[in-house]
Design a protein around this motif. Structure first.
Motif, PDB file in Angstrom:
ATOM      1  N   ILE A  50      -5.203  13.037   7.517  1.00  0.00           N
ATOM      2  CA  ILE A  50      -6.583  12.374   7.019  1.00  0.00           C
ATOM      3  C   ILE A  50      -6.561  12.048   5.686  1.00  0.00           C
ATOM      4  N   ALA A  51      -6.026  12.861   4.885  1.00  0.00           N
ATOM      5  CA  ALA A  51      -6.062  12.207   3.349  1.00  0.00           C
ATOM      6  C   ALA A  51      -5.195  10.845   3.223  1.00  0.00           C
ATOM      7  N   ILE A  56      -5.626   4.915   2.744  1.00  0.00           N
ATOM      8  CA  ILE A  56      -5.508   3.607   3.045  1.00  0.00           C
ATOM      9  C   ILE A  56      -6.679   2.907   3.077  1.00  0.00           C
ATOM     10  N   THR A  57      -7.589   3.530   3.697  1.00  0.00           N
ATOM     11  CA  THR A  57      -8.923   2.908   3.856  1.00  0.00           C
ATOM     12  C   THR A  57      -9.662   2.516   2.451  1.00  0.00           C
ATOM     13  N   VAL A  58      -9.505   3.390   1.584  1.00  0.00           N
ATOM     14  CA  VAL A  58     -10.181   3.040   0.326  1.00  0.00           C
ATOM     15  C   VAL A  58      -9.304   1.975  -0.351  1.00  0.00           C
ATOM     16  N   TYR A  63      -9.295  -3.634  -2.180  1.00  0.00           N
ATOM     17  CA  TYR A  63      -8.505  -4.901  -2.229  1.00  0.00           C
ATOM     18  C   TYR A  63      -9.307  -5.966  -1.587  1.00  0.00           C
ATOM     19  N   SER A  64      -9.846  -5.773  -0.461  1.00  0.00           N
ATOM     20  CA  SER A  64     -10.781  -6.700   0.246  1.00  0.00           C
ATOM     21  C   SER A  64     -11.891  -7.232  -0.642  1.00  0.00           C
ATOM     22  N   ILE A  65     -12.558  -6.178  -1.398  1.00  0.00           N
ATOM     23  CA  ILE A  65     -13.695  -6.676  -2.397  1.00  0.00           C
ATOM     24  C   ILE A  65     -12.928  -7.510  -3.375  1.00  0.00           C
ATOM     25  N   LYS A  66     -11.969  -6.992  -4.036  1.00  0.00           N
ATOM     26  CA  LYS A  66     -11.256  -7.837  -5.087  1.00  0.00           C
ATOM     27  C   LYS A  66     -11.039  -9.059  -4.765  1.00  0.00           C
TER      28      LYS A  66
END
Length: 86
Positions: A50-51, A56-58, A63-66
Motif C-alpha cells: 500500500i505504501a 507511485i501515485t503521489v 510529475y503530471s502537474i509539473k
C-alpha cells in the motif's frame, strides 16, 4: 442533461466507497475503519505494498502537474510551435 447525470453517478459512487457496511467496519484495522469494505490488510507486507502504491501515485500526480504547467519543450521544430505560430 449529461452534466446532471455525471454528477449523480459520481455522488452515488463516492457514497458507496466512503461508507463501509457495519460487518466490514468491525473487520477493519483502526486506521481504515469505516473507510473501506472487506477484510483489509492481512499482514505487514500488505502495508508495504500500500505504501509503495501510494508513493507511485503521489509521484505520478506531482510529475503530471509539473509537466502540465511547464512542459519544457523549447525546440523550434516541436509540433506545438507550429500550432502556436498559427
Amino acid at each position: 442533461m449529461k452534466v446532471k447525470y455525471l454528477i449523480s453517478v459520481l455522488v452515488i459512487f463516492i457514497a458507496q466507497i466512503a461508507i463501509a457496511c457495519p460487518v466490514c467496519e468491525k473487520q477493519q484495522p483502526k486506521i481504515t475503519q469505516g473507510l473501506t469494505h472487506g477484510v483489509g490488510p492481512q499482514s505487514n507486507w500488505d502495508w508495504v505494498i500500500i505504501a509503495i502504491i501510494s508513493l507511485i501515485t503521489v509521484l505520478t500526480l506531482i510529475y503530471s502537474i509539473k509537466y502540465l504547467i511547464k512542459p519544457g519543450e523549447k525546440n523550434n521544430d516541436h509540433i506545438k510551435q507550429s500550432i502556436l505560430r498559427n
